[in-house]
Each structure stands twice: as C-alpha cells, then as structure tokens.
Design an enzyme around this catalytic site. Structure first.
Site, PDB file in Angstrom:
ATOM      1  N   CYS A  27      -3.724   8.424  -0.222  1.00 10.88           N
ATOM      2  CA  CYS A  27      -3.155   9.523  -1.009  1.00 10.88           C
ATOM      3  C   CYS A  27      -2.587  10.640  -0.151  1.00 10.88           C
ATOM      4  O   CYS A  27      -1.527  11.168  -0.450  1.00 10.88           O
ATOM      5  CB  CYS A  27      -4.230  10.105  -1.930  1.00 10.88           C
ATOM      6  SG  CYS A  27      -4.563   9.023  -3.309  1.00 10.88           S
TER       7      CYS A  27
HETATM    8  N1  LIG Z   1      -6.973   3.599  -3.676  1.00  8.58           N
HETATM    9  C1  LIG Z   1      -6.857   4.798  -4.192  1.00  8.58           C
HETATM   10  O1  LIG Z   1      -7.774   5.587  -4.088  1.00  8.58           O
HETATM   11  C2  LIG Z   1      -5.608   5.215  -4.927  1.00  8.58           C
HETATM   12  C3  LIG Z   1      -5.661   6.389  -5.669  1.00  8.58           C
HETATM   13  C4  LIG Z   1      -4.546   6.799  -6.367  1.00  8.58           C
HETATM   14  C5  LIG Z   1      -3.378   6.044  -6.321  1.00  8.58           C
HETATM   15  N2  LIG Z   1      -3.318   4.897  -5.587  1.00  8.58           N
HETATM   16  C6  LIG Z   1      -2.064   4.140  -5.621  1.00  8.58           C
HETATM   17  O2  LIG Z   1      -2.225   2.962  -6.372  1.00  8.58           O
HETATM   18  C7  LIG Z   1      -1.444   1.914  -5.815  1.00  8.58           C
HETATM   19  C8  LIG Z   1      -2.342   0.729  -5.478  1.00  8.58           C
HETATM   20  O3  LIG Z   1      -3.299   1.179  -4.532  1.00  8.58           O
HETATM   21  P1  LIG Z   1      -4.583   0.361  -4.136  1.00  8.58           P
HETATM   22  O4  LIG Z   1      -5.416   1.290  -3.351  1.00  8.58           O
HETATM   23  O5  LIG Z   1      -5.155  -0.320  -5.310  1.00  8.58           O
HETATM   24  O6  LIG Z   1      -3.929  -0.733  -3.157  1.00  8.58           O
HETATM   25  P2  LIG Z   1      -4.627  -2.053  -2.588  1.00  8.58           P
HETATM   26  O7  LIG Z   1      -3.863  -2.402  -1.372  1.00  8.58           O
HETATM   27  O8  LIG Z   1      -6.091  -1.885  -2.554  1.00  8.58           O
HETATM   28  O9  LIG Z   1      -4.321  -3.127  -3.709  1.00  8.58           O
HETATM   29  C9  LIG Z   1      -3.058  -3.575  -4.074  1.00  8.58           C
HETATM   30  C10 LIG Z   1      -3.148  -5.066  -4.371  1.00  8.58           C
HETATM   31  O10 LIG Z   1      -1.901  -5.492  -4.929  1.00  8.58           O
HETATM   32  C11 LIG Z   1      -1.614  -6.782  -4.429  1.00  8.58           C
HETATM   33  N3  LIG Z   1      -0.176  -7.043  -4.572  1.00  8.58           N
HETATM   34  C12 LIG Z   1       0.823  -6.848  -3.687  1.00  8.58           C
HETATM   35  N4  LIG Z   1       2.004  -7.219  -4.212  1.00  8.58           N
HETATM   36  C13 LIG Z   1       1.759  -7.681  -5.452  1.00  8.58           C
HETATM   37  C14 LIG Z   1       2.573  -8.228  -6.486  1.00  8.58           C
HETATM   38  N5  LIG Z   1       3.894  -8.344  -6.349  1.00  8.58           N
HETATM   39  N6  LIG Z   1       1.972  -8.624  -7.623  1.00  8.58           N
HETATM   40  C15 LIG Z   1       0.653  -8.509  -7.781  1.00  8.58           C
HETATM   41  N7  LIG Z   1      -0.180  -8.007  -6.834  1.00  8.58           N
HETATM   42  C16 LIG Z   1       0.367  -7.588  -5.687  1.00  8.58           C
HETATM   43  C17 LIG Z   1      -2.107  -6.733  -3.012  1.00  8.58           C
HETATM   44  O11 LIG Z   1      -2.330  -8.020  -2.496  1.00  8.58           O
HETATM   45  C18 LIG Z   1      -3.386  -5.906  -3.157  1.00  8.58           C
HETATM   46  O12 LIG Z   1      -4.527  -6.720  -3.374  1.00  8.58           O
HETATM   47  C19 LIG Z   1      -0.748   2.503  -4.619  1.00  8.58           C
HETATM   48  O13 LIG Z   1       0.532   2.936  -5.021  1.00  8.58           O
HETATM   49  C20 LIG Z   1      -1.577   3.700  -4.269  1.00  8.58           C
HETATM   50  O14 LIG Z   1      -0.830   4.726  -3.670  1.00  8.58           O
HETATM   51  C21 LIG Z   1      -4.423   4.472  -4.894  1.00  8.58           C
END
Ligand SMILES: NC(=O)c1ccc[n+]([C@@H]2O[C@H](COP(=O)([O-])OP(=O)(O)OC[C@H]3O[C@@H](n4cnc5c(N)ncnc54)[C@H](O)[C@@H]3O)[C@@H](O)[C@H]2O)c1
Length: 422
Positions: free
Chosen positions: A261
């Site tokens: 973030c």
């Molecule tokens: N982790 C946090 O605390 C948090 C908080 C707020 C916002 N976000 C946002 O949320 C989004 C996801 O973050 P996250 O932490 O869950 O990421 P992450 O990397 O933990 O998980 C994302 C998953 O999506 C999969 N993926 C990639 N391409 C794909 C596709 N085309 N179809 C389906 N799955 C696919 C990946 O293999 C991965 O397992 C990001 O934009 C991030 O900025 C994360």
C-alpha cells in the site's frame, strides 16, 4: 455446481474476500493463475496470514472451490477482480494481471452480471482499462447490459480490530445503477457501504488513503534524521503532540515502509500524473525519503559500532524482526531486506531472529537464523530492532544487548549507554 460469485486472484485480498462471501451464504469460486496456490488451497493449506487452515475448512464446507480453469467457473452473478497491481521493472504500473483477468471475464459475461475491480490503481483504470476489454470481449455494454464498479480493498493484514466486515467499503460504479448493484452485493457481508460519485472517485479515495500515510511517515522519517542534530527526543515530541485531541494523528519514524500500500500504490498516481504532463512533488519526495530509510539505518549502525571502536566488517550483527509489519509473517517489500543486503556487503557477520520467519534469504543467500534470543543478544556486537513484534520486551533488550539500535522506539523513554534510538 453453480456458484454465485467468482473471485479472481486468491492472494491477501481475494482469499479474505472469498471467506467473507462464503460466510454470507453465497457460493464462491476462486480463480487463480498460479497452480501451486490452487493446489495448496485445495489441500486445505492457506498461504495468507489472516486466513487460517480452519477458515479454509469452513469455506470448503460452504462450497468454496479454487481453480485455474476458467472453463470451470460456469455462470456466476458477480465477479470480483483481486489481481495484483505491482510495478514493472521500470517502476511504472504493471496492469497486465488486471488486463488478463478482464479478458478472461469478458468470455463469461452475461447480461445483468456485476463486475467489480478491487485492485488498487490510478483513477481511470476501471473505465479506461477494464471496461473496453470487457465490452470488446463480450459485445455487451457496461452500464447498459452489465454492471461495472470499483471498490477499493482496505484490508490491513494482522489487524485484529478492523476486518472486512467492520471497515466501511467504498463503491463507485460507471453508472448510478452500477454503484447500487455493487453496494447491494457488499451489504451482504460488510456493515457499512459508502457510495462514491463514480469509479474515479472510488479509485482516488484509496490512493489518497495510502498517500496520506506515505507522506506523513516521510515527514517524521525526515525529522528523525535531523532530530539528533537538534538534540531533541523526537519520539517524546510526537507523543506530546499526539495529546492534541483534534487535528493531529501521530506517525512514527521507522526503517522504511514495506508491503504494497505505501511503497507501491502512490507510484500509480505519480505515474498517471506524469503521463498527463505534471508532477505530484510531495508524493515523489515522500518516496525518496522513505526509500532512503534502510540506507540511513545502516549509516546509524556504522556510527554506533564506530563509537565502540568497532567496524561493521567482522562484527556480529543481529536483526530482530524482519517482516514489514509486527506480529505477522509477511515479508513483502520489507525494509529489512535492504538493510541486511547492505550490512552483508559491508562484511557484517549477519544473523536474524524472528518467530514468524523460519527461513530468510537475501539475494538468494540464506541468512542464519537464531532462536535463542537472550544468547543471541549477548553475543551480537550490535542488535538492530527492525520490527517490534510483541515478543520483544524492551526491558529484556536493554538488559541483554551489548549495543542496540532501536528503529521502532520500543525502548523510548529509557536512557542507557547501550541503546540508540532512530
Ligand atoms: N494485501 C493488502 O494488504 C492489500 C490491501 C489493500 C489493497 N490491496 C490491493 O489488492 C490487490 C491484490 O493484492 P494482494 O495483496 O491480494 O495480492 P497478492 O499478490 O497476494 O494476490 C494476487 C493473486 O492474484 C493472482 N493473479 C494474478 N493474475 C491473475 C489473473 N489474471 N487472474 C486471476 N488471478 C490472478 C496471483 O497469482 C496472486 O495469487 C492489489 O492491487 C493490491 O494493491 C492489497
């Protein structure tokens, strides 16, 4: 079996969302591109701190399945995109996973379906990137034939107080009807849903939240570098300022933010602003200050050892807590990686202690782990507290350390010759 909801991307955000959706009585299927993740989840093993194996069992009992096969998704009513939004090699937004997910979803689209993007990105992503793919790939029109909205994720890994259900959820659709459709989806498992004017406002809201933290952390980090010159205890000054009951929220210095973030998301905004021909100076400056903190910690380590007539080269240096947040196992973007790499380059005899991290490699080389804390503290020429997991007791650190560099202010208020506070 027909599912109600498909979640794209089963990482921190997607898996937590899938759990909440399953608990609300809807059947949820998770689509994920990494077969190893699907295999682990199908075998009942969670790779996400906040979702336990027990949670996975409950989800499975409620009908949750994970798959790599888009063909297995069937006819769902709602699709939520939780794909990652990382930075590419050149430091600019990499929307490839979001695009890829959108093309896959376009093939599933049917009239009156709801598609929500949750991945953090710059204002315009839902409308200018996701929408054209969905429309081109399906022949349907957003707002007219199907609903499309953006809803920023606010998940805070390791936060026991605020979870998905107890944190207000912002939604913004491409039309008012899209906003309403997204709001009614989230109301099934979130206590309060806030309707934004549109997708761009919802997208910017998330980036404002992250940038606010980013800039304020940079402010205290810059002060931390100067506080020594001014002969002032910055921690005490911040604690005093924090007694003001209005108009102030305390932020504390540290070795630099990690995770996604704060170090990554504001770059999405600065990129977009630069693409439009302008510069968001305050955000870029915050980036520069915060990303320089690991280097500053090493500089302080060098100075601390120097005062003891020791060089980093050959000294035993122990890092305490190497994750980017306290009390969780998450290593993504952790500043301790940069600190460790620099210390090792300078010839330090490096080891680490962290109850949450059984194995830790820096640049593909394993860092030796110690589990006997008091012996390790006594043995190290210098201990650097990088993350203040609650297992670290300040009194014990003060008593057992030869020399401690405390980057979290855990020992603040104490005056001891063997303690240096950032
Ligand atoms: N982790 C946090 O605390 C948090 C908080 C707020 C916002 N976000 C946002 O949320 C989004 C996801 O973050 P996250 O932490 O869950 O990421 P992450 O990397 O933990 O998980 C994302 C998953 O999506 C999969 N993926 C990639 N391409 C794909 C596709 N085309 N179809 C389906 N799955 C696919 C990946 O293999 C991965 O397992 C990001 O934009 C991030 O900025 C994360």
């Amino acid at each position: 079996v027909r599912c109600d909801v498909a979640v794209f991307g089963l990482g921190y955000v997607g898996l937590s969302l899938a759990r909440a959706v399953a608990a609300s009585g809807q059947r949820v299927v998770g689509y994920e591109v990494q077969p190893t993740v699907v295999d682990a989840l199908s075998a009942g093993r969670s790779h996400v701190d906040d979702v336990s194996d027990e949670d996975l069992r409950a989800m499975a009992a409620a009908g949750f399945v994970a798959t790599c096969e888009a063909a297995e998704l069937g006819e769902v009513d709602t699709v939520v995109i939780c794909a990652p939004t990382p930075l590419g090699a050149d430091g600019t937004p990499d929307l490839a996973p979001v695009r890829q997910a959108s093309w896959t979803i376009a093939k599933l689209l049917r009239p009156s379906m709801l598609v929500v993007l949750e991945s953090t990105s710059y204002p315009g992503t839902t409308d200018d990137v996701v929408r054209p793919i969905l429309e081109q790939g399906s022949g349907l029109r957003a707002g007219a034939d199907f609903h499309l909205a953006f809803s920023p994720e606010r998940i805070d890994p390791g936060n026991a107080r605020f979870g998905l259900a107890s944190t207000p959820k912002v939604v913004g659709g491409v039309t008012a009807a899209c906003t309403a459709a997204a709001a009614s989806f989230y109301r099934r498992f979130v206590g309060e849903v806030v309707q934004a004017r549109g997708t761009r406002e919802a997208e910017l809201a998330k980036i404002i939240e992250n940038t606010y933290r980013h800039v304020n952390i940079a402010m205290v980090n810059e002060m931390a570098r100067l506080a020594g010159d001014l002969d002032v205890d910055l921690w005490n000054a911040i604690d005093c300022a924090a007694t003001k009951p209005f108009g102030f929220q305390p932020f504390y210095p540290g070795p630099g933010p990690g995770g996604h973030c704060i170090p990554v998301d504001p770059n999405y905004l600065t990129y977009k602003v630069r693409a439009e021909g302008s510069v968001l100076r305050i955000v870029e400056l915050a980036q520069e200050i915060n990303s320089g903190m690991p280097r500053y910690v090493v500089e302080r380590a060098v100075r601390a050892l120097n005062r003891r007539s020791k060089a980093v080269n050959g000294s035993k240096v122990l890092l305490l807590g190497v994750t980017y947040k306290p009390n969780i196992a998450d290593l993504r973007g952790t500043p301790s990686a940069d600190i460790a790499a620099r210390l090792r380059e300078l010839g330090a005899d490096l080891s680490y202690h962290d109850p949450y991290v059984p194995l830790w490699t820096i640049e593909d080389v394993l860092v030796p782990r110690t589990t006997n804390l008091s012996a390790a503290l006594a043995d190290a020429d210098l201990t650097i507290l990088v993350q203040d997991h609650t297992v670290y007791d300040p009194a014990e650190l003060i008593k057992d350390c030869q020399l401690l560099l405390d980057t979290r202010g855990l020992t603040r208020g104490s005056r001891h010759d063997n303690i240096e506070i950032l």
